[in-house]
Motif scaffolding. Structure first.
Motif, PDB file in Angstrom:
ATOM      1  N   ALA A   2       6.006  -8.244   1.919  1.00  0.00           N
ATOM      2  CA  ALA A   2       5.465  -7.505   0.805  1.00  0.00           C
ATOM      3  C   ALA A   2       6.462  -6.364   0.181  1.00  0.00           C
ATOM      4  O   ALA A   2       7.027  -5.849   1.188  1.00  0.00           O
ATOM      5  N   GLU A   3       6.514  -6.112  -1.195  1.00  0.00           N
ATOM      6  CA  GLU A   3       7.374  -5.214  -1.521  1.00  0.00           C
ATOM      7  C   GLU A   3       7.066  -4.196  -2.630  1.00  0.00           C
ATOM      8  O   GLU A   3       6.137  -4.954  -3.408  1.00  0.00           O
ATOM      9  N   ARG A   4       7.054  -2.929  -2.844  1.00  0.00           N
ATOM     10  CA  ARG A   4       6.686  -1.917  -3.748  1.00  0.00           C
ATOM     11  C   ARG A   4       7.773  -1.066  -4.026  1.00  0.00           C
ATOM     12  O   ARG A   4       8.448  -0.907  -3.318  1.00  0.00           O
ATOM     13  N   THR A   5       7.627  -0.703  -5.445  1.00  0.00           N
ATOM     14  CA  THR A   5       8.654   0.076  -5.877  1.00  0.00           C
ATOM     15  C   THR A   5       7.812   1.316  -6.485  1.00  0.00           C
ATOM     16  O   THR A   5       6.868   1.272  -7.213  1.00  0.00           O
ATOM     17  N   VAL A   6       8.406   2.785  -6.056  1.00  0.00           N
ATOM     18  CA  VAL A   6       7.535   3.792  -6.352  1.00  0.00           C
ATOM     19  C   VAL A   6       8.504   5.069  -6.702  1.00  0.00           C
ATOM     20  O   VAL A   6       9.768   4.919  -6.116  1.00  0.00           O
ATOM     21  N   GLY A  30       0.498   0.483  11.892  1.00  0.00           N
ATOM     22  CA  GLY A  30       0.998  -0.292  12.722  1.00  0.00           C
ATOM     23  C   GLY A  30       1.813  -1.575  12.394  1.00  0.00           C
ATOM     24  O   GLY A  30       2.015  -2.418  13.136  1.00  0.00           O
ATOM     25  N   LEU A  31       2.521  -1.550  11.095  1.00  0.00           N
ATOM     26  CA  LEU A  31       3.289  -2.428  10.776  1.00  0.00           C
ATOM     27  C   LEU A  31       4.660  -2.036  10.363  1.00  0.00           C
ATOM     28  O   LEU A  31       5.116  -1.053  10.767  1.00  0.00           O
ATOM     29  N   GLY A  70      -2.162  -7.366   6.527  1.00  0.00           N
ATOM     30  CA  GLY A  70      -2.478  -6.132   5.795  1.00  0.00           C
ATOM     31  C   GLY A  70      -1.386  -5.092   5.228  1.00  0.00           C
ATOM     32  O   GLY A  70      -1.380  -4.125   4.715  1.00  0.00           O
ATOM     33  N   ALA A  71      -0.230  -6.023   4.939  1.00  0.00           N
ATOM     34  CA  ALA A  71       0.856  -5.288   4.296  1.00  0.00           C
ATOM     35  C   ALA A  71       0.875  -4.720   2.949  1.00  0.00           C
ATOM     36  O   ALA A  71       1.113  -3.930   2.848  1.00  0.00           O
ATOM     37  N   ASP A  72       0.272  -5.643   2.246  1.00  0.00           N
ATOM     38  CA  ASP A  72       0.041  -5.391   0.803  1.00  0.00           C
ATOM     39  C   ASP A  72      -0.856  -4.108   0.889  1.00  0.00           C
ATOM     40  O   ASP A  72      -0.652  -3.045  -0.318  1.00  0.00           O
ATOM     41  N   SER A  77      -1.221   1.864  -0.282  1.00  0.00           N
ATOM     42  CA  SER A  77      -1.689   3.297   0.362  1.00  0.00           C
ATOM     43  C   SER A  77      -0.587   4.068   0.250  1.00  0.00           C
ATOM     44  O   SER A  77      -0.498   5.339  -0.418  1.00  0.00           O
ATOM     45  N   LEU A  78       0.621   3.500   0.722  1.00  0.00           N
ATOM     46  CA  LEU A  78       1.700   4.531   0.705  1.00  0.00           C
ATOM     47  C   LEU A  78       2.433   4.888  -0.612  1.00  0.00           C
ATOM     48  O   LEU A  78       2.702   5.729  -0.941  1.00  0.00           O
TER      49      LEU A  78
END
Length: 88
Positions: A2-6, A30-31, A70-72, A77-78
């Motif tokens: 999973a990947e996100r840009t913020v 925990g990931l 639960g990565a997504d 959340s982050l």
């Protein structure tokens, strides 16, 4: 993976308190989570030294990646956390 840009919202970027809050949240997942700028080597998001050495400033974009169940949800959340001014 999973990947996100913020975009970093904290006025001081990922330094001191904002970095500590981010690292704590990443650790609690925990990931295996990494954070970095596009085109640069990412660092371990659970390492306070790594995150602070990244030197991410206010208004800069960072990329978060995570592996595992639960990565997504963890990345969402982050992203929410980094989208806030954690200095306030």
């Amino acid at each position: 993976m999973a990947e996100r840009t913020v975009t970093i919202a904290s006025a001081v970027g990922l330094h001191a308190r904002p970095a500590a809050l981010f690292v704590q949240a990443a650790s609690e997942s925990g990931l295996d989570i990494e954070i970095g700028r596009k085109g640069e080597d990412p660092v371990d998001a659970t390492s306070i030294l790594g995150v602070m050495a990244l030197g991410a400033k206010h208004g800069e974009e960072v990329v978060l990646t995570a592996d595992g169940e639960g990565a997504d949800e963890a990345l969402d959340s982050l992203v929410d956390l980094l989208s806030q001014d954690l200095d306030a």
